[in-house]
Design a protein around this motif. Structure first.
Motif, PDB file in Angstrom:
ATOM      1  N   SER A 274      -1.324   8.107  -4.415  1.00 28.61           N
ATOM      2  CA  SER A 274      -0.717   9.153  -5.422  1.00 28.61           C
ATOM      3  C   SER A 274      -0.117   8.488  -6.599  1.00 28.61           C
ATOM      4  CB  SER A 274       0.155  10.039  -4.543  1.00 28.61           C
ATOM      5  OG  SER A 274       0.664  11.022  -5.666  1.00 28.61           O
TER       6      SER A 274
ATOM      7  N   THR B  17       1.672   7.369   5.767  1.00 30.21           N
ATOM      8  CA  THR B  17       2.298   7.907   4.773  1.00 30.21           C
ATOM      9  C   THR B  17       2.374   6.914   3.548  1.00 30.21           C
ATOM     10  OG1 THR B  17       3.418   9.201   6.313  1.00 30.21           O
ATOM     11  CG2 THR B  17       4.546   8.891   4.307  1.00 30.21           C
ATOM     12  N   TRP B  18       2.669   5.760   3.847  1.00 31.37           N
ATOM     13  CA  TRP B  18       2.745   4.860   2.742  1.00 31.37           C
ATOM     14  C   TRP B  18       1.408   4.660   2.001  1.00 31.37           C
ATOM     15  CZ3 TRP B  18      -0.369   0.205   1.840  1.00 31.37           C
ATOM     16  CH2 TRP B  18       0.387  -0.673   0.786  1.00 31.37           C
TER      17      TRP B  18
ATOM     18  N   LEU C  27       9.605   8.412   7.563  1.00 30.41           N
ATOM     19  CA  LEU C  27       9.922   7.568   6.556  1.00 30.41           C
ATOM     20  C   LEU C  27      11.182   6.681   6.834  1.00 30.41           C
ATOM     21  CD1 LEU C  27       9.872   9.504   3.272  1.00 30.41           C
ATOM     22  CD2 LEU C  27       8.048   8.196   4.185  1.00 30.41           C
TER      23      LEU C  27
ATOM     24  N   GLU D 229      -0.613   7.210   1.599  1.00 30.89           N
ATOM     25  CA  GLU D 229      -0.760   8.464   0.710  1.00 30.89           C
ATOM     26  C   GLU D 229       0.220   8.204  -0.621  1.00 30.89           C
ATOM     27  OE1 GLU D 229       0.396  11.537   3.236  1.00 30.89           O
ATOM     28  OE2 GLU D 229      -1.465  11.663   4.191  1.00 30.89           O
ATOM     29  N   ASN D 230       1.257   7.739  -0.536  1.00 30.41           N
ATOM     30  CA  ASN D 230       2.268   7.792  -1.317  1.00 30.41           C
ATOM     31  C   ASN D 230       1.893   6.822  -2.377  1.00 30.41           C
ATOM     32  OD1 ASN D 230       3.804   9.580  -0.137  1.00 30.41           O
ATOM     33  ND2 ASN D 230       5.202   8.130   0.717  1.00 30.41           N
TER      34      ASN D 230
END
Length: 254
Positions: A250, A243-244, A93, A246-247
């Motif tokens: 969600s 990761t971005w 991150l 996924e976040n």
């Protein structure tokens, strides 16, 4: 491989329905009763399902590509095998990456980040016709050399760019303390910018430039690091992009 810069050089990617509530009838004791499911439907927009699906598809595509390349990409495995003296500090991150090693009584830190990829499109547009195969995206790096046992000596901060298979050194600065060289706050950046940071490297005597080249080469800042850093910038950005995805997916779903 080091080269003097002829001029100063400066991250990618870059539906649920809206529920209609019927008016509540007056009761003997006024109350308000909203179910959890009704509230959740109220908080969703008509495009949520479509957006979430697109994000998930993109995430699956990125994951498939990563799976085809293996858990650890070949370039990273090779670098770790050939250069065990270098430690890679990569915090999820965060966009910045550090390579660190010791050399005698010195600690050497090479800092770089994914910001270089933000300029990819602009850089490609500026290339003259026929240059595409010969030019590579520049990656700014900051090389900090300090002597932990003698902090009063300060530190050297060398600003450079990795491009076209070599280091282009821009300046060699001396800071009064190692802490100032590592300070990433706005105050630290302001302090460094407001002090004299040495002459433009290309204006130094050629012999002195060459001695700085040798000074860094002896500390293992050579071809392996030059080849590794741009590849790791792309690898880092792809992982952070997943990761971005996924976040955000969600958040949109829930």
């Amino acid at each position: 491989m080091f080269r003097a810069a002829s001029r100063p050089l400066s991250s990618l990617r870059p539906l649920t329905r809206v529920a209609t509530l019927t008016p509540l009838r007056a009761a003997a004791v006024p109350t308000r009763s909203f179910s959890v499911s009704a509230f959740s439907r109220m908080s969703a927009g008509p495009t949520d399902v479509e957006l979430h699906s697109t994000l998930v598809r993109e995430l699956k595509h990125e994951q498939q590509q990563q799976s085809s390349e293996g858990a650890v990409p070949e370039f990273l495995a090779e670098f770790k095998a050939k250069k065990p003296e270098w430690t890679i500090l990569d915090q999820p991150l965060h966009k910045e990456v550090a390579l660190t090693r010791t050399f005698g009584n010195e600690k050497i830190t090479v800092l770089f980040n994914t910001d270089a990829l933000d300029e990819a499109e602009e850089f490609e547009n500026e290339l003259e016709e026929g240059e595409e195969e010969d030019r590579t995206l520049p990656v700014p790096v900051s090389i900090i050399i300090e002597k932990p046992a003698s902090p009063t000596l300060g530190a050297l901060e060398i600003s450079a760019s990795i491009q076209d298979g070599g280091f282009f050194i821009e300046s060699v600065d001396h800071t009064a303390t190692p802490a100032l060289a590592h300070d990433q706050t706005a105050e630290g950046d302001w302090t460094r910018r407001s002090k004299y940071a040495g002459p433009f490297f290309g204006n130094l005597d050629e012999g002195l430039q060459e001695q700085f080249h040798t000074f860094l080469a002896e500390r293992d800042l050579g071809d392996e690091v030059v080849d590794f850093v741009p590849l790791y910038v792309e690898y880092k950005e792809q992982r952070e992009y997943q990761t971005w995805l996924e976040n955000v997916a969600s958040f949109v779903k829930n």
